[in-house]
Design a protein around this motif. Structure first.
Motif, mmCIF file in Angstrom:
data_model
loop_
_atom_site.group_PDB
_atom_site.id
_atom_site.type_symbol
_atom_site.label_atom_id
_atom_site.label_comp_id
_atom_site.label_asym_id
_atom_site.label_seq_id
_atom_site.Cartn_x
_atom_site.Cartn_y
_atom_site.Cartn_z
ATOM 1 N N ILE A 2 -0.677 -8.667 -9.668
ATOM 2 C CA ILE A 2 0.142 -7.436 -8.894
ATOM 3 C C ILE A 2 -1.053 -6.399 -9.113
ATOM 4 O O ILE A 2 -0.901 -5.626 -8.050
ATOM 5 C CB ILE A 2 1.354 -7.059 -9.855
ATOM 6 C CG1 ILE A 2 2.315 -8.251 -9.848
ATOM 7 C CG2 ILE A 2 2.159 -5.824 -9.058
ATOM 8 C CD1 ILE A 2 3.125 -8.434 -8.330
ATOM 9 N N ARG A 3 -1.628 -6.457 -9.933
ATOM 10 C CA ARG A 3 -2.661 -5.193 -10.072
ATOM 11 C C ARG A 3 -3.677 -5.438 -9.248
ATOM 12 O O ARG A 3 -4.178 -4.349 -8.314
ATOM 13 C CB ARG A 3 -3.405 -5.505 -11.513
ATOM 14 C CG ARG A 3 -4.549 -4.437 -11.816
ATOM 15 C CD ARG A 3 -5.276 -4.434 -13.049
ATOM 16 N NE ARG A 3 -4.541 -4.627 -14.032
ATOM 17 C CZ ARG A 3 -4.712 -4.673 -15.230
ATOM 18 N NH1 ARG A 3 -6.010 -5.030 -15.601
ATOM 19 N NH2 ARG A 3 -3.941 -4.446 -16.183
ATOM 20 N N LEU A 4 -3.926 -6.617 -8.597
ATOM 21 C CA LEU A 4 -5.042 -6.863 -7.621
ATOM 22 C C LEU A 4 -4.195 -6.400 -6.341
ATOM 23 O O LEU A 4 -5.095 -5.955 -5.330
ATOM 24 C CB LEU A 4 -5.481 -8.293 -7.465
ATOM 25 C CG LEU A 4 -6.473 -8.765 -8.588
ATOM 26 C CD1 LEU A 4 -6.624 -10.232 -8.522
ATOM 27 C CD2 LEU A 4 -7.815 -8.207 -8.529
ATOM 28 N N ALA A 5 -3.158 -6.787 -6.311
ATOM 29 C CA ALA A 5 -2.413 -6.382 -5.082
ATOM 30 C C ALA A 5 -2.419 -4.822 -4.960
ATOM 31 O O ALA A 5 -2.607 -4.444 -3.625
ATOM 32 C CB ALA A 5 -0.859 -6.997 -5.049
ATOM 33 N N ALA A 31 -2.825 -8.274 0.233
ATOM 34 C CA ALA A 31 -1.925 -7.541 -0.887
ATOM 35 C C ALA A 31 -0.630 -8.185 -0.796
ATOM 36 O O ALA A 31 0.145 -8.634 -1.718
ATOM 37 C CB ALA A 31 -1.739 -6.140 -0.624
ATOM 38 N N LYS A 32 -0.092 -8.463 0.498
ATOM 39 C CA LYS A 32 1.129 -9.356 0.568
ATOM 40 C C LYS A 32 1.231 -10.648 -0.080
ATOM 41 O O LYS A 32 2.120 -10.992 -0.802
ATOM 42 C CB LYS A 32 1.462 -9.423 2.096
ATOM 43 C CG LYS A 32 1.926 -8.158 2.798
ATOM 44 C CD LYS A 32 2.391 -8.536 4.363
ATOM 45 C CE LYS A 32 2.726 -7.348 5.172
ATOM 46 N NZ LYS A 32 3.039 -7.542 6.442
ATOM 47 N N ILE A 33 0.022 -11.424 0.226
ATOM 48 C CA ILE A 33 0.007 -12.828 -0.305
ATOM 49 C C ILE A 33 -0.143 -12.707 -1.596
ATOM 50 O O ILE A 33 0.525 -13.543 -2.506
ATOM 51 C CB ILE A 33 -1.250 -13.525 0.357
ATOM 52 C CG1 ILE A 33 -1.351 -13.649 1.824
ATOM 53 C CG2 ILE A 33 -1.626 -14.700 -0.478
ATOM 54 C CD1 ILE A 33 -2.593 -14.046 2.508
ATOM 55 N N LEU A 34 -0.867 -11.819 -2.485
ATOM 56 C CA LEU A 34 -0.830 -11.521 -3.924
ATOM 57 C C LEU A 34 0.243 -11.207 -4.599
ATOM 58 O O LEU A 34 0.875 -11.759 -5.564
ATOM 59 C CB LEU A 34 -1.919 -10.612 -4.489
ATOM 60 C CG LEU A 34 -3.452 -11.094 -4.049
ATOM 61 C CD1 LEU A 34 -4.398 -9.876 -4.284
ATOM 62 C CD2 LEU A 34 -3.689 -12.011 -4.838
ATOM 63 N N VAL A 35 1.172 -10.392 -3.815
ATOM 64 C CA VAL A 35 2.678 -9.860 -4.275
ATOM 65 C C VAL A 35 3.417 -11.211 -4.587
ATOM 66 O O VAL A 35 4.221 -11.593 -5.383
ATOM 67 C CB VAL A 35 3.218 -8.974 -3.452
ATOM 68 C CG1 VAL A 35 4.627 -8.773 -3.711
ATOM 69 C CG2 VAL A 35 2.369 -7.391 -3.915
#
Length: 61
Positions: A2-5, A31-35
């Motif tokens: 989530i931090r990376l997103a 960001a969408k993919i990471l979340v």
């Protein structure tokens, strides 16, 4: 994850302000993919933790 997103969203915002719409769109997609990956892992580990907790409590009784 989530931090990376959040970092990707900040970079996307800065890129959008500077006029780099292609880069901003790419970072929003990342960001969408990471979340989604973070939420999927959270749910997976939550279910596994609950199942493991049940088996341990059955052995203790």
């Amino acid at each position: 994850m989530i931090r990376l997103a959040v970092i990707c969203l900040i970079i996307a915002g800065i890129a959008a302000l500077l006029g780099f719409s292609g880069a901003a769109g790419t970072f929003v997609g990342i960001a969408k993919i990471l979340v989604l990956a973070g939420l999927a892992l959270f749910v997976l580990f939550l279910v596994l933790g609950l199942l493991a907790g049940r088996s341990v409590s059955k052995r203790l009784d």
